[in-house]
Design a protein around this motif. Structure first.
Motif, PDB file in Angstrom:
ATOM      1  N   TYR A  99      46.361  47.061  43.650  1.00  0.00           N
ATOM      2  CA  TYR A  99      45.484  45.898  43.544  1.00  0.00           C
ATOM      3  C   TYR A  99      44.009  46.298  43.633  1.00  0.00           C
ATOM      4  O   TYR A  99      43.193  45.863  42.817  1.00  0.00           O
ATOM      5  N   LEU A 100      43.672  47.123  44.603  1.00  0.00           N
ATOM      6  CA  LEU A 100      42.272  47.532  44.757  1.00  0.00           C
ATOM      7  C   LEU A 100      41.784  48.321  43.545  1.00  0.00           C
ATOM      8  O   LEU A 100      40.628  48.206  43.150  1.00  0.00           O
ATOM      9  N   GLN A 101      42.676  49.093  42.939  1.00  0.00           N
ATOM     10  CA  GLN A 101      42.312  49.812  41.712  1.00  0.00           C
ATOM     11  C   GLN A 101      42.041  48.814  40.579  1.00  0.00           C
ATOM     12  O   GLN A 101      41.044  48.923  39.874  1.00  0.00           O
ATOM     13  N   LEU A 102      42.923  47.824  40.425  1.00  0.00           N
ATOM     14  CA  LEU A 102      42.717  46.803  39.396  1.00  0.00           C
ATOM     15  C   LEU A 102      41.428  46.025  39.641  1.00  0.00           C
ATOM     16  O   LEU A 102      40.671  45.741  38.705  1.00  0.00           O
ATOM     17  N   LEU A 103      41.163  45.690  40.899  1.00  0.00           N
ATOM     18  CA  LEU A 103      39.946  44.948  41.224  1.00  0.00           C
ATOM     19  C   LEU A 103      38.697  45.751  40.870  1.00  0.00           C
ATOM     20  O   LEU A 103      37.731  45.205  40.351  1.00  0.00           O
ATOM     21  N   SER A 104      38.746  47.048  41.102  1.00  0.00           N
ATOM     22  CA  SER A 104      37.578  47.882  40.777  1.00  0.00           C
ATOM     23  C   SER A 104      37.365  47.991  39.266  1.00  0.00           C
ATOM     24  O   SER A 104      36.280  48.338  38.817  1.00  0.00           O
ATOM     25  N   GLU A 105      38.398  47.664  38.477  1.00  0.00           N
ATOM     26  CA  GLU A 105      38.297  47.690  37.017  1.00  0.00           C
ATOM     27  C   GLU A 105      38.049  46.298  36.432  1.00  0.00           C
ATOM     28  O   GLU A 105      38.152  46.101  35.228  1.00  0.00           O
ATOM     29  N   ALA A 106      37.721  45.335  37.292  1.00  0.00           N
ATOM     30  CA  ALA A 106      37.488  43.958  36.837  1.00  0.00           C
ATOM     31  C   ALA A 106      36.359  43.920  35.818  1.00  0.00           C
ATOM     32  O   ALA A 106      35.356  44.605  35.956  1.00  0.00           O
ATOM     33  N   ASP A 107      36.549  43.072  34.806  1.00  0.00           N
ATOM     34  CA  ASP A 107      35.566  42.974  33.724  1.00  0.00           C
ATOM     35  C   ASP A 107      35.135  41.524  33.472  1.00  0.00           C
ATOM     36  O   ASP A 107      33.969  41.256  33.243  1.00  0.00           O
ATOM     37  N   LYS A 108      36.089  40.600  33.514  1.00  0.00           N
ATOM     38  CA  LYS A 108      35.812  39.186  33.217  1.00  0.00           C
ATOM     39  C   LYS A 108      36.377  38.304  34.325  1.00  0.00           C
ATOM     40  O   LYS A 108      37.344  38.671  34.994  1.00  0.00           O
ATOM     41  N   ILE A 109      35.761  37.144  34.477  1.00  0.00           N
ATOM     42  CA  ILE A 109      36.243  36.156  35.444  1.00  0.00           C
ATOM     43  C   ILE A 109      36.071  34.776  34.843  1.00  0.00           C
ATOM     44  O   ILE A 109      35.086  34.503  34.160  1.00  0.00           O
ATOM     45  N   LYS A 110      37.060  33.920  35.067  1.00  0.00           N
ATOM     46  CA  LYS A 110      36.903  32.519  34.685  1.00  0.00           C
ATOM     47  C   LYS A 110      37.597  31.656  35.728  1.00  0.00           C
ATOM     48  O   LYS A 110      38.543  32.083  36.379  1.00  0.00           O
ATOM     49  N   MET A 111      37.053  30.468  35.874  1.00  0.00           N
ATOM     50  CA  MET A 111      37.599  29.520  36.836  1.00  0.00           C
ATOM     51  C   MET A 111      38.148  28.338  36.068  1.00  0.00           C
ATOM     52  O   MET A 111      37.463  27.774  35.216  1.00  0.00           O
ATOM     53  N   GLU A 112      39.399  28.001  36.360  1.00  0.00           N
ATOM     54  CA  GLU A 112      40.063  26.848  35.743  1.00  0.00           C
ATOM     55  C   GLU A 112      40.705  26.037  36.855  1.00  0.00           C
ATOM     56  O   GLU A 112      41.569  26.545  37.565  1.00  0.00           O
ATOM     57  N   ASP A 113      40.303  24.792  36.992  1.00  0.00           N
ATOM     58  CA  ASP A 113      40.816  23.910  38.043  1.00  0.00           C
ATOM     59  C   ASP A 113      40.704  24.605  39.393  1.00  0.00           C
ATOM     60  O   ASP A 113      39.624  24.919  39.830  1.00  0.00           O
ATOM     61  N   ASN A 114      41.822  24.883  40.026  1.00  0.00           N
ATOM     62  CA  ASN A 114      41.809  25.552  41.328  1.00  0.00           C
ATOM     63  C   ASN A 114      42.212  27.016  41.205  1.00  0.00           C
ATOM     64  O   ASN A 114      42.721  27.605  42.154  1.00  0.00           O
ATOM     65  N   LYS A 115      42.002  27.600  40.021  1.00  0.00           N
ATOM     66  CA  LYS A 115      42.388  28.988  39.771  1.00  0.00           C
ATOM     67  C   LYS A 115      41.181  29.857  39.451  1.00  0.00           C
ATOM     68  O   LYS A 115      40.221  29.404  38.848  1.00  0.00           O
ATOM     69  N   VAL A 116      41.285  31.123  39.831  1.00  0.00           N
ATOM     70  CA  VAL A 116      40.346  32.164  39.415  1.00  0.00           C
ATOM     71  C   VAL A 116      41.168  33.195  38.666  1.00  0.00           C
ATOM     72  O   VAL A 116      42.179  33.683  39.178  1.00  0.00           O
ATOM     73  N   ILE A 117      40.752  33.511  37.448  1.00  0.00           N
ATOM     74  CA  ILE A 117      41.468  34.502  36.635  1.00  0.00           C
ATOM     75  C   ILE A 117      40.524  35.666  36.384  1.00  0.00           C
ATOM     76  O   ILE A 117      39.462  35.506  35.786  1.00  0.00           O
ATOM     77  N   ILE A 118      40.934  36.829  36.850  1.00  0.00           N
ATOM     78  CA  ILE A 118      40.158  38.053  36.664  1.00  0.00           C
ATOM     79  C   ILE A 118      40.893  38.911  35.652  1.00  0.00           C
ATOM     80  O   ILE A 118      42.099  39.148  35.784  1.00  0.00           O
ATOM     81  N   THR A 119      40.164  39.396  34.657  1.00  0.00           N
ATOM     82  CA  THR A 119      40.733  40.274  33.638  1.00  0.00           C
ATOM     83  C   THR A 119      40.091  41.642  33.774  1.00  0.00           C
ATOM     84  O   THR A 119      38.866  41.753  33.888  1.00  0.00           O
ATOM     85  N   THR A 120      40.927  42.686  33.750  1.00  0.00           N
ATOM     86  CA  THR A 120      40.421  44.049  33.884  1.00  0.00           C
ATOM     87  C   THR A 120      39.993  44.571  32.515  1.00  0.00           C
ATOM     88  O   THR A 120      40.246  43.946  31.485  1.00  0.00           O
ATOM     89  N   LYS A 121      39.395  45.736  32.521  1.00  0.00           N
ATOM     90  CA  LYS A 121      38.930  46.355  31.272  1.00  0.00           C
ATOM     91  C   LYS A 121      40.070  46.645  30.309  1.00  0.00           C
ATOM     92  O   LYS A 121      39.875  46.674  29.099  1.00  0.00           O
ATOM     93  N   ASP A 122      41.298  46.838  30.847  1.00  0.00           N
ATOM     94  CA  ASP A 122      42.438  47.063  29.956  1.00  0.00           C
ATOM     95  C   ASP A 122      43.308  45.804  29.829  1.00  0.00           C
ATOM     96  O   ASP A 122      44.503  45.874  29.571  1.00  0.00           O
ATOM     97  N   ASN A 123      42.683  44.634  30.004  1.00  0.00           N
ATOM     98  CA  ASN A 123      43.277  43.305  29.771  1.00  0.00           C
ATOM     99  C   ASN A 123      44.432  42.931  30.689  1.00  0.00           C
ATOM    100  O   ASN A 123      45.276  42.119  30.320  1.00  0.00           O
ATOM    101  N   GLN A 124      44.494  43.484  31.870  1.00  0.00           N
ATOM    102  CA  GLN A 124      45.461  43.008  32.857  1.00  0.00           C
ATOM    103  C   GLN A 124      44.848  41.818  33.579  1.00  0.00           C
ATOM    104  O   GLN A 124      43.648  41.809  33.859  1.00  0.00           O
TER     105      GLN A 124
END
Length: 131
Positions: A99-124
């Protein structure tokens, strides 16, 4: 007459003082960072995330973590992620490291309703819901 006037002034001051303290408590509560729970991975790790004033922090399965976070529109830059150093069950330690590795590769963030969606550089995607 003087005693009654002073009692009224003291009571009024006390009521005004209490209401302003209550208003300040509510304002602080409204500004408290919202914590979100990871829902699409590592179900038993209870991973969380929150953002506040250029920082990211939360629980990563065994330890608390923290780091820098710059959000510019949908762009997300997470930096200098560190954590406490407690040991735990092997499966939670493995989930935490990944998880910490994926978080360090975070690239995009969007908020929808009560959700936060983080997308990494390799689209995870990491999908978090409000706790």
């Amino acid at each position: 007459m003087y005693k009654k006037l002073m009692t009224l002034i003291a009571a009024g001051t006390l009521l005004v003082g209490c209401s302003s303290v209550e208003e300040k408590k509510e304002a602080v509560a409204e500004k408290a960072p919202q914590e979100y729970h990871l829902t699409n991975k590592y179900q038993n790790a209870d991973i969380t995330i929150a953002f506040d004033d250029g920082k990211v922090f939360g629980f990563s399965g065994v330890n608390r973590y923290f780091g820098g976070a710059v959000i510019n529109g949908e762009d997300l830059d997470v930096s200098n992620v560190a954590s406490t150093m407690m040991a735990g069950p092997q499966d939670k330690m493995a989930a935490e490291m990944e998880y910490l590795q994926l978080l360090s590769e975070a690239d995009k963030i969007k908020m929808e309703d009560n959700k936060v969606i983080i997308t990494t550089k390799d689209n995870q995607e990491l999908i978090f819901e409000a706790k």
